[in-house]
Design a protein around this motif. Sequence first.
Motif, PDB file in Angstrom:
ATOM      1  N   ASP A 167       0.831  -1.206   0.000  1.00 23.31           N
ATOM      2  CA  ASP A 167       0.000   0.000   0.000  1.00 23.31           C
ATOM      3  C   ASP A 167       0.867   1.257   0.000  1.00 23.31           C
ATOM      4  O   ASP A 167       0.557   2.242  -0.686  1.00 23.31           O
ATOM      5  N   TYR A 168       1.933   1.236   0.783  1.00 25.37           N
ATOM      6  CA  TYR A 168       2.833   2.381   0.866  1.00 25.37           C
ATOM      7  C   TYR A 168       3.432   2.703  -0.510  1.00 25.37           C
ATOM      8  O   TYR A 168       3.364   3.837  -0.975  1.00 25.37           O
ATOM      9  N   LEU A 169       4.010   1.690  -1.161  1.00 28.14           N
ATOM     10  CA  LEU A 169       4.631   1.924  -2.471  1.00 28.14           C
ATOM     11  C   LEU A 169       3.595   2.307  -3.524  1.00 28.14           C
ATOM     12  O   LEU A 169       3.844   3.191  -4.353  1.00 28.14           O
ATOM     13  N   GLY A 170       2.451   1.652  -3.495  1.00 22.38           N
ATOM     14  CA  GLY A 170       1.390   1.978  -4.451  1.00 22.38           C
ATOM     15  C   GLY A 170       0.952   3.425  -4.342  1.00 22.38           C
ATOM     16  O   GLY A 170       0.784   4.117  -5.352  1.00 22.38           O
ATOM     17  N   SER A 171       0.795   3.902  -3.107  1.00 20.04           N
ATOM     18  CA  SER A 171       0.351   5.289  -2.918  1.00 20.04           C
ATOM     19  C   SER A 171       1.458   6.295  -3.244  1.00 20.04           C
ATOM     20  O   SER A 171       1.186   7.373  -3.753  1.00 20.04           O
ATOM     21  N   ARG A 172       2.697   5.942  -2.966  1.00 22.84           N
ATOM     22  CA  ARG A 172       3.812   6.861  -3.219  1.00 22.84           C
ATOM     23  C   ARG A 172       4.179   6.945  -4.707  1.00 22.84           C
ATOM     24  O   ARG A 172       4.559   8.005  -5.191  1.00 22.84           O
ATOM     25  N   LEU A 173       4.085   5.804  -5.416  1.00 24.22           N
ATOM     26  CA  LEU A 173       4.559   5.759  -6.794  1.00 24.22           C
ATOM     27  C   LEU A 173       3.429   5.712  -7.826  1.00 24.22           C
ATOM     28  O   LEU A 173       3.691   5.736  -9.028  1.00 24.22           O
ATOM     29  N   HIS A 174       2.195   5.615  -7.354  1.00 21.81           N
ATOM     30  CA  HIS A 174       1.014   5.668  -8.220  1.00 21.81           C
ATOM     31  C   HIS A 174       1.026   4.597  -9.317  1.00 21.81           C
ATOM     32  O   HIS A 174       0.726   4.874 -10.478  1.00 21.81           O
ATOM     33  N   HIS A 175       1.401   3.397  -8.914  1.00 16.45           N
ATOM     34  CA  HIS A 175       1.360   2.233  -9.799  1.00 16.45           C
ATOM     35  C   HIS A 175       0.750   1.077  -9.028  1.00 16.45           C
ATOM     36  O   HIS A 175       0.821   1.033  -7.798  1.00 16.45           O
TER      37      HIS A 175
END
Length: 189
Positions: A97-105
């Motif tokens: 969730d963290y990476l998805g929200s930060r990198l928008h992928h």
Amino acid sequence: MDAMKLYIKNMVCNRCKMAVKATLDRLHIPVAGIELGEVKLERVITPGEKEQLEADLNALGFELIDDKKSRLIENIKKEIIQLVHHQDGELKTNLSDYLGSRLHHDYNYMSNLFSEVEGTTVEKYFINQKIERVKELLVYDELTLSEIAYQLNYSSVAHLSNQFKKVTGFTPSYFKNIRHEKRKPLDMI
């Protein structure tokens, strides 16, 4: 003139940023900003300047990144390094969730791409970064193992110890006592 962004592989620490900045200064290329893995230039550089910059950066162990997939992988690494080494205790959600929200992928896309290119999973890379941070904190000898576990969001000291032993082959206390081969540079993980 327009600004320009460059993405640089292996620029993972403050010393790396300083080395890249010094190279750009030496080549008289004006910098608007510099972050891990990314440089914003004040102007577009000429093909000749880019060629010289690329050669100079390669000599230092860096690499200019041109394609979107490589930039995404470097951004994943940058986010994980930033999270583990510079934002102690900030991960209050899961990594996907963290990476998805930060990198928008989509995380599955990022995870599959990362594994395909890097030969390891995002999760293993994250764990290895956390273990390097644990090593650093053990060597500094300022926090207890319990405090380190809390700071790096381990569920317990036992969980940290088991993961540490699985990755390094040592218990944290044994590692603290031997103090050889303490840490790896972040770009070698």
